[in-house]
Design a protein around this motif. Structure first.
Motif, PDB file in Angstrom:
ATOM      1  N   ALA A   1      14.927  33.869  36.515  1.00  0.00           N
ATOM      2  CA  ALA A   1      15.254  32.782  37.651  1.00  0.00           C
ATOM      3  C   ALA A   1      15.867  31.784  37.236  1.00  0.00           C
ATOM      4  O   ALA A   1      16.728  31.193  37.938  1.00  0.00           O
ATOM      5  CB  ALA A   1      13.738  32.613  38.283  1.00  0.00           C
ATOM      6  N   PHE A   2      15.466  31.251  36.029  1.00  0.00           N
ATOM      7  CA  PHE A   2      16.135  29.948  35.391  1.00  0.00           C
ATOM      8  C   PHE A   2      17.614  30.284  35.266  1.00  0.00           C
ATOM      9  O   PHE A   2      18.477  29.533  35.566  1.00  0.00           O
ATOM     10  CB  PHE A   2      15.425  29.833  34.124  1.00  0.00           C
ATOM     11  N   GLU A   3      17.983  31.480  34.748  1.00  0.00           N
ATOM     12  CA  GLU A   3      19.225  31.732  34.416  1.00  0.00           C
ATOM     13  C   GLU A   3      20.179  31.807  36.036  1.00  0.00           C
ATOM     14  O   GLU A   3      21.322  31.437  35.884  1.00  0.00           O
ATOM     15  CB  GLU A   3      19.368  32.958  33.828  1.00  0.00           C
ATOM     16  N   GLU A   4      19.380  32.243  36.962  1.00  0.00           N
ATOM     17  CA  GLU A   4      20.192  32.456  38.223  1.00  0.00           C
ATOM     18  C   GLU A   4      20.398  31.175  38.913  1.00  0.00           C
ATOM     19  O   GLU A   4      21.413  30.785  39.426  1.00  0.00           O
ATOM     20  CB  GLU A   4      19.304  33.319  39.071  1.00  0.00           C
TER      21      GLU A   4
ATOM     22  N   ILE B   1      23.520  26.149  40.002  1.00  0.00           N
ATOM     23  CA  ILE B   1      23.849  24.696  39.945  1.00  0.00           C
ATOM     24  C   ILE B   1      25.048  24.345  39.104  1.00  0.00           C
ATOM     25  O   ILE B   1      25.607  23.423  39.188  1.00  0.00           O
ATOM     26  CB  ILE B   1      22.580  23.931  39.424  1.00  0.00           C
ATOM     27  N   GLY B   2      25.419  25.118  38.044  1.00  0.00           N
ATOM     28  CA  GLY B   2      26.368  25.090  37.451  1.00  0.00           C
ATOM     29  C   GLY B   2      26.247  23.914  36.215  1.00  0.00           C
ATOM     30  O   GLY B   2      25.343  24.234  35.643  1.00  0.00           O
TER      31      GLY B   2
ATOM     32  N   ARG C   1      20.314  26.352  48.852  1.00  0.00           N
ATOM     33  CA  ARG C   1      19.513  27.228  49.466  1.00  0.00           C
ATOM     34  C   ARG C   1      19.143  28.432  48.533  1.00  0.00           C
ATOM     35  O   ARG C   1      18.133  29.038  48.761  1.00  0.00           O
ATOM     36  CB  ARG C   1      20.529  27.556  50.877  1.00  0.00           C
ATOM     37  N   LYS C   2      20.077  29.052  47.866  1.00  0.00           N
ATOM     38  CA  LYS C   2      20.109  30.242  47.363  1.00  0.00           C
ATOM     39  C   LYS C   2      19.100  30.095  46.309  1.00  0.00           C
ATOM     40  O   LYS C   2      18.051  30.867  45.963  1.00  0.00           O
ATOM     41  CB  LYS C   2      21.497  30.948  46.789  1.00  0.00           C
ATOM     42  N   ALA C   3      19.257  28.999  45.329  1.00  0.00           N
ATOM     43  CA  ALA C   3      18.163  28.651  44.344  1.00  0.00           C
ATOM     44  C   ALA C   3      16.676  28.441  44.955  1.00  0.00           C
ATOM     45  O   ALA C   3      15.867  28.815  44.432  1.00  0.00           O
ATOM     46  CB  ALA C   3      18.673  27.356  43.746  1.00  0.00           C
TER      47      ALA C   3
ATOM     48  N   ALA D   1      13.355  30.429  43.591  1.00  0.00           N
ATOM     49  CA  ALA D   1      12.365  29.774  43.120  1.00  0.00           C
ATOM     50  C   ALA D   1      11.027  30.344  43.797  1.00  0.00           C
ATOM     51  O   ALA D   1      10.015  30.282  43.308  1.00  0.00           O
ATOM     52  CB  ALA D   1      12.435  28.229  43.505  1.00  0.00           C
ATOM     53  N   VAL D   2      11.126  30.309  45.193  1.00  0.00           N
ATOM     54  CA  VAL D   2       9.918  30.831  45.945  1.00  0.00           C
ATOM     55  C   VAL D   2       9.732  32.152  45.581  1.00  0.00           C
ATOM     56  O   VAL D   2       8.522  32.511  45.418  1.00  0.00           O
ATOM     57  CB  VAL D   2      10.492  30.677  47.526  1.00  0.00           C
ATOM     58  N   ASN D   3      10.685  33.244  45.395  1.00  0.00           N
ATOM     59  CA  ASN D   3      10.489  34.604  45.006  1.00  0.00           C
ATOM     60  C   ASN D   3       9.545  34.542  43.754  1.00  0.00           C
ATOM     61  O   ASN D   3       8.811  35.247  43.469  1.00  0.00           O
ATOM     62  CB  ASN D   3      11.687  35.407  44.994  1.00  0.00           C
TER      63      ASN D   3
END
Length: 160
Positions: A73-76, A81-82, A102-104, A108-110
């Motif tokens: 999750a952190f890597e995604e 975010i860049g 939004r995708k982040a 995070a929620v998942n």
């Protein structure tokens, strides 16, 4: 000829990896603890929780199971975010999640939902998990027990 001091004090890669994994796991536990503490009440009269070996084992298994998902999750989120700094994400703090793209937010929620399920699948309630996490911050004996359990679980091959 190698100096004796270098021989005794040079940390091995395995030791460095174990230490970094342990601290990553404890950091994960802290984030999860914050994520699921919907209402935390301080009660000065309540003695610190007593944690038995079964709870320590369940806690360590949950932390180990969460770690790959946390890293993923952190890597995604980092990719989305860049070069920007990734903010601290706390699952029960809508402001920390709403500030993400939004995708982040979805990632995070998942992750938070998946982590909650992992904790419960390992036989702990979210409250128990949070209490152990909080106790770890002040109890060096418990910290050592959890650390040793994490090491033992990593060394033990999984049974089919």
């Amino acid at each position: 000829m190698k100096k004796t001091s270098n021989f005794f004090f040079r940390p091995s890669r395995k030791r460095i990896l174990c230490r970094s994994f342990f601290f990553g796991a404890i950091a994960t536990a802290g984030v999860i603890s914050n994520a699921f503490s919907l209402s935390s009440k301080a009660d000065a009269q309540t003695p610190p929780p007593i944690v038995n070996n079964t709870e320590i084992n369940s806690y360590a298994q949950a932390v180990l199971a969460m770690e790959p998902a946390r890293q993923n999750a952190f890597e995604e989120i980092k990719k989305l975010i860049g070069n920007g700094e990734i903010p601290k994400i706390v699952c029960n703090d809508s402001n920390s999640i709403n500030g993400l793209p939004r995708k982040a937010q979805d990632i995070a929620v998942n992750y938070c939902t998946h982590s909650q399920k992992i904790v419960e699948d390992n036989g702990l309630s979210i409250d128990q998990f949070n209490k152990i996490t909080l106790e770890l911050q002040n109890n060096n004996m418990l910290k050592r027990q959890v650390y040793n359990t994490l090491l033992r679980l990593q060394k033990t091959p999984e049974s089919p």
